[in-house]
Design an enzyme around this catalytic site. Structure first.
Site, short mmCIF file in Angstrom:
data_model
loop_
_atom_site.label_atom_id
_atom_site.label_comp_id
_atom_site.label_asym_id
_atom_site.label_seq_id
_atom_site.Cartn_x
_atom_site.Cartn_y
_atom_site.Cartn_z
N ALA A 65 1.96 -8.49 -7.59
CA ALA A 65 3.20 -9.11 -8.08
C ALA A 65 3.05 -10.62 -7.90
O ALA A 65 2.32 -11.08 -7.02
CB ALA A 65 4.38 -8.58 -7.28
N GLY A 109 0.74 -4.91 -6.35
CA GLY A 109 1.37 -4.34 -7.54
C GLY A 109 0.35 -4.03 -8.63
O GLY A 109 0.58 -3.15 -9.47
N GLU A 112 -0.97 -0.73 -7.72
CA GLU A 112 0.12 0.23 -7.99
C GLU A 112 0.26 0.49 -9.49
O GLU A 112 0.48 1.64 -9.91
CB GLU A 112 1.43 -0.32 -7.42
CG GLU A 112 1.39 -0.41 -5.90
CD GLU A 112 2.62 -1.08 -5.32
OE1 GLU A 112 2.87 -2.27 -5.63
OE2 GLU A 112 3.36 -0.42 -4.57
N GLU A 132 -0.23 -6.40 0.76
CA GLU A 132 1.13 -6.93 0.94
C GLU A 132 1.43 -7.24 2.41
O GLU A 132 2.23 -8.13 2.72
CB GLU A 132 2.17 -5.92 0.43
CG GLU A 132 2.18 -5.74 -1.08
CD GLU A 132 1.32 -4.60 -1.59
OE1 GLU A 132 0.36 -4.21 -0.88
OE2 GLU A 132 1.58 -4.12 -2.70
#
Ligand code: HXC
Length: 258
Positions: A65, A109, A112, A132
């Site tokens: 992200a 992300g 993911e 993260e």
């Protein structure tokens, strides 16, 4: 339609969506995920498209992200927006198969997102991770759940707690990716897999995808019942008649999604 953070190409029944924020290693910001969801919606609505490939650059599938965008947010912001959850739901609700073709970094992300796809083909340059923890947070769109189901608790815990990266070879050994190929061959391999899928009956393809995905949600007996009913229901299709006739007549099946 014109996109700024992705490109989309439809060729021979396959839609290839390429994440395209090279200056930020394809970090996932709100615009990119909005555009990705729109492109997936268009691919779903396009009868010509029978399989989707999601890819990035040779350096990064996606490095997570977008930290610059995220860093300004408060708890109330991410809670109220339900940060990236609508997008997660839209991506995982896509009925047509999605292959992730991953080269370089697939982190946070990005990892993911690759795991939201139906399977991952990795270049030998791929690096997966859930770093993260280094930012004082944890995965937020499926990492702790999907990675654990794919590679088991011990390795998943290792990845999430230490933030270390896994190379392609380890990822294949662990069951995170289905195939590893030399980086130069990545798109050829993904296109080949997508073309194979595109040749099948879409009825059987969607049934197979739904049945495999149920395996992550329900008990074995419920999953077996779900699979059995789908299997039985496919005998109501013309494609089942065609597929089995073609085998016996030693010819290629001509599926019509009926
Ligand atoms: C924003 C990013 C970024 C990211 C890289 N960049 N990752 N920008 N968000 N996630 C930017 C850098 O700031 C830099 O921009 C440019 O991309 C190139 O990156 P470098 O760091 O210079 O490249 P390199 O030295 O090769 O290192 C590559 C890297 C490193 C190891 C991938 O960039 C890295 O650690 N990135 C962060 C990975 C990460 O922590 N991901 C998890 C994010 S949290 P400039 O402008 O400086 O050139 C997450 C939560 C998901 O994903 C949950 C959502 C609900």
């Amino acid at each position: 339609m014109a996109y700024e953070t992705i490109t989309v190409e439809v060729d021979d029944h396959v839609a290839t969506i390429t994440l395209n924020r090279p200056d930020a290693l394809n970090a996932l910001n709100s615009q990119l995920l909005r555009e990705l969801c729109k492109a997936l919606g268009e691919a779903s609505a396009n009868d010509k498209v029978r399989c989707i490939i999601l890819t990035g650059s040779s350096k990064a599938f996606a490095a997570g992200a977008d930290i610059k965008e995220m860093s300004e947010k408060s708890f109330v912001d991410v809670f109220t927006e339900d940060y990236f959850w609508t997008e997660h739901q839209a991506i995982t609700a896509t009925r047509k198969p999605i292959i992730a073709a991953v080269a370089g970094y697939a982190l946070g992300g990005g990892c993911e997102l690759a795991m939201m796809c139906d399977f991952i083909i990795a270049a030998d340059t791929a690096k997966f991770g859930q770093p993260e923890i280094n930012l004082g947070v944890i995965a937020g769109i499926g990492g702790t759940q999907r990675l654990t189901r794919l590679v088991g608790k011990s390795k998943s815990m290792d990845m999430h707690l230490t933030g270390r990266f896994m190379d392609a070879e380890e990822a294949e050994r662990a069951g995170l990716v289905s195939r590893v190929v030399p980086a130069k061959k990545l798109m050829e391999e993904a296109q080949g897999a997508a073309q194979k899928i595109a040749e099948k009956s879409m009825l059987a393809t969607v049934a197979a995808k739904e049945a495999v995905n149920r395996a992550e949600e329900v008990s074995l007996s419920e999953g077996l019942l779900f699979e059995k009913r789908l299997f039985q229901s496919l005998f109501a299709s013309e494609d089942q008649k065609e597929g089995m006739a073609a085998f016996q007549e030693k010819r290629e099946a001509q599926f019509r999604d009926k």
